[in-house]
Scaffold this motif. Structure first.
Motif: not given
Lengths: 339, 339, 339, 339
Positions: A226, A215-216, A67, D134-137, A219, A69-70, A222-223, A195, D140
């Motif tokens: 991204s 992992d959370e 989940a 959890s994931s921005p992707y 994630a 990635k970046l 990642e918000y 965000d 939503r």
């Protein structure tokens, strides 16, 4: 899938990539940071990524199934360095001490803390002006007026500021007075706040949730990434377990595991991680040996009269010794034999 | 209440103390170890302990209200030192490395491990001959015959043995072949086993339960002590939490907290504490900085073919470096500034 | 792999099966219970099980990959019924109430409890004579003499006995006085005790560990079954979590999940599961609705003077109402619409 | 300390009370709801509350030492009833079923759900338009446009709406389309959001945090109440533990404990509480027997194609039976013998 784009990619080339992703059933997320431009493709179909990788305007392409990635080290193997200006850096071998009271209480307290930090050559001061408190009747911080005082004295003395932001609408008014936005444990999955912080160009220190998984945490980072902000630090501050001999269980394992999973700096908050003054030093030093990139520690001239968290706060006198042991341990860590 | 008796107390004097305790409604527990004789009084009534303390034959008297009394630092402020003979000591500033495979598998494996330990000047070998396994169909150890082989090679080379005992009836047959009885996490509250081990005159290393509290660990140690055996070590091996990125959560906080609560040595088991080979070293070093008195670490010539726990086991090659970093960290710890 | 054998299988046929398993690299475990004979094959190679299934002397063959095999519902789809004699049964639609004090304290207490159970038509009495206690100085039970008194009064009144066994060496002396051996939470992974109980021909009630997973509970039950004893009950008694408003967190989810995974009866211990008297009834009833096969509940004439666990014990007066609500809820459960 | 004021208290009388509180070192919080006016005094000094209670303009005074005061049953012993209009009530003996999909996906899906609810006489529909993921992707939610569609069909059919609000700035635009604001587990301690919801005049359903304690849940409810909104429901949705056989551990104990501590209704979310479709019914029924005031359950015409949470969602077909068993269990609960 992470696609890193050439900075001067043409619009047509970009559209072609987006089209190709759509053709294989992938959803595209365009990410623009102050450093780079990316397309994040999300989908489940297996295909030869070279069919996309060979397109014009692509600098690099990498498959990342997790989940996060970046923020993953699978994608970017080099450590992220947070540069706060004036040669104050965190990560990639740059260690910092952040110290200060739990809550900003008064101008006098700020002045005394700044003096204490200057004497110890500490470059970053912590201190809460918006305080998340379990009870609505507890002290909730001095707010923006406190922050302005905080800024006045730090700015005059070349000290950077880290303080907690609790809601999106606070960001704008806080922006000019802070160097690092801190996201507290209770907001670790406040996705709207993440965000919004992803749209800022100042660094974020993101705390792990009270019972957040690693992992959370990634994630949540990642918000931020991204949305366009690459300058993120992860903070281990202890997790909630059944053990009651201390406040939280500092998860020492998280430090090498996060450093392995992600290129982001990892910050040690032993004050919350154990919650008892006399154990803050051993836990901080343990976190350093395990690979942490900075400590953030509660100090107060007289912890016994602190508005909040006094039991886990070092006195300035105790802190003087603490800083030396921290620095010696960082220096010692350099000498460990590497594989 | 702990009453330490004169070694040559007269029978009448002892009876008088017991009578006095009964008079105030206290239950008496007589504890005789190879070092000292005690009466443990248990009751709730408040009274002036000098009325008992002034009796003949009493060396010392102390009120301890916690469940764990004899193992408490409130009672005995000096660190316990475990003396295994041949100048091999643990605690009170004496640090040891214990290393070896999860399971004893074959004579060849023992020989290679002994050779590896000799080359690294390690004085204590670990290795299971009775293995607690979740599934009844898994490998459960070579048993007493394996232990005899284990002993033959260690004894010939001056290496001490620590191995797990799982039930009372194994104690007698194991006794002559071992130097330290290990109690596993699953038996941390097997009170009958603890009672029986309290009657032995060899040291015990007691592991914390899977989700044991620190106070439960100390109460289990109190079982051993109150049966007559003072030579106890406590072992932190990670606790069970919701986090799944690794095997167990090594509770780094437990180390300074246990050292504060108790005079017993605290042993670091990072192999189980994180459960992933590459993180065993940083967690071990962190445990040392936090105050641990020894490490117990799984090593195997070729972890990939180990009968059990291969994923958390260091190869002999990796271990060579590991031992150096462990020793350097112990030496560094001496140089930290003390209050 | 589970191979159920014909009762009158010839020795040669059995050897041939064992040979075939060895040929494919499987380890064989021979299991003989009072009901059936099995061979449990353990290995990782994939092959067509019909090549073994077609051999002489095989009644049934089934592949079960989980650690827990014989206790799995994948193998035996019909619910196990524990038959205690005199038409007292548990499981497969037969519900029982087990009640009594935490500890057996005196003959008078036994008599009063028996009278109370008779008045309420309860067929099984609980009561500890060996008590696992965190502290060595706490009351540890009346032992075998207490059990004999317990037996005398129950036997005379047609009441069955369930009581805890803490170590292998107690089994023989307890055997003739008890109807169900209880394994406590702290011994849930005392594998030697489980092995020994697997060789008995009386039923076992196995409690889940303090922080035991459901798969560990089933694997512990597999120890008992694979040693030859099929008459096993699983007991949910709450798990250890961070929540401190009550004693343990009763895991209501475990009941339907265990009933789905295994053919063994599931027993509800709400006394330990919540640990506060006034909540024992709602949690018991909830457990029944969720599918439990029995309740085991602490009752005492005057809980306030009980030697142990008084805070979670119902008075006889409260219990009178409790039993009625339990029975009404069992009856109501029958009327729920099934898919 | 809670001071309930006369509705027509004079300004001078109010000021006198505030002055008296200040004199004893208490901080005053003025709370005005649509039902009543209160002063909450916070301080640690012990004094005879009659010295304040006897002042003019005071209806009632009560000492409550816990952090959660206004939501405490010690203060208000009568159950709070949430009245949604059209005779749809929750609490104080009024039971409701709330059902619908995890996410609002399309107008067609809304129409089918509304039809399904009408057929089953369900008065409240759930469905997320802002989804914390959890994931921005991940998906939503459809946002405010989805909510308008949701409203259109529910309003036309007399069905009330509950949906999650994630941030303060969403409140105003959502207000006219919803009947209950839901606060999700990840926002359970988003204190600014709670403050803002406390200023609304529509009911709030507050979910327990992922690892929130019951006292934290009540303190979060106190945030809402002390800002002026008394219409609060508490929701148990399972907590995070080490057990992995299911999604979350539904804390059945929380239901009677919360009902004892607070006058607020308690809602059962078994969909998240166990996370596996086939166990949603037994856990819901268990929650009802334990005292819950409503269920909130995920249903979808075809769960296999749901955008989110399909594994824990009942099909409409399964739900038809579920509703009947829920209602029968509520009716059965009425017949349990009370003390």
């Amino acid at each position: 899938m992470i696609i890193k784009l050439d900075k001067n990619i043409k619009k047509e080339a970009k559209n072609l990539i987006l089209q190709k992703l759509q053709d294989v059933g992938y959803k595209s997320n365009i990410v623009t940071t102050k450093y780079d431009n990316y397309i994040i493709g999300v989908g489940s179909k297996q295909f030869d990524i070279r069919s996309i990788g060979s397109l014009e305007g692509i600098k690099d392409i990498h498959r990342v199934t997790a989940a996060a990635k970046l923020v993953s080290k699978k994608w970017k193997t080099q450590d992220t360095i947070i540069d706060l200006g004036d040669s104050v850096k965190i990560g990639g071998g740059n260690f910092q001490i952040m110290a200060g009271p739990c809550s900003i209480e008064s101008e006098d307290q700020i002045e005394k803390t700044v003096q204490h930090l200057l004497e110890n050559n500490i470059k970053i001061m912590r201190g809460g002006v918006y305080k998340p408190r379990s009870s609505p009747y507890a002290f909730r911080g001095l707010g923006i007026e406190g922050l302005k005082l905080f800024y006045k004295h730090c700015h005059a003395n070349g000290i950077k500021i880290i303080t907690e932001v609790m809601m999106t609408s606070q960001i704008e008014s806080m922006y000019e007075y802070i160097d690092i936005f801190q996201v507290g444990a209770r907001n670790s999955q406040n996705f709207n706040l993440l965000d919004a912080l992803g749209k800022q160009d100042k660094p974020i220190m993101l705390k792990r949730g009270l019972s957040g998984t690693l992992d959370e945490l990634l994630a949540s980072a990642e918000y931020i990434f991204s949305n366009g902000n690459e300058d993120i630090m992860l903070c281990e501050r202890g997790i909630r377990t059944y053990e009651n001999s201390y406040r939280n269980t500092f998860d020492i394992n998280s430090i090498p595991v996060l450093k392995k999973k992600s290129h982001l700096p990892v910050i040690i908050d032993a004050s919350h991680g154990v919650g008892i003054r006399e154990f803050v030093e051993p836990i901080s030093l343990a976190g350093i040996i395990a690979g942490g990139d900075a400590v953030i520690t509660e100090v107060h001239e007289i912890p016994q009269i602190a508005f909040s968290d006094g039991a886990q706060t070092l006195s300035h006198l105790e802190a003087n010794k603490y800083y030396q042991n921290v620095r010696n341990t960082v220096a010692f860590r350099e000498k460990l034999i590497q594989f």
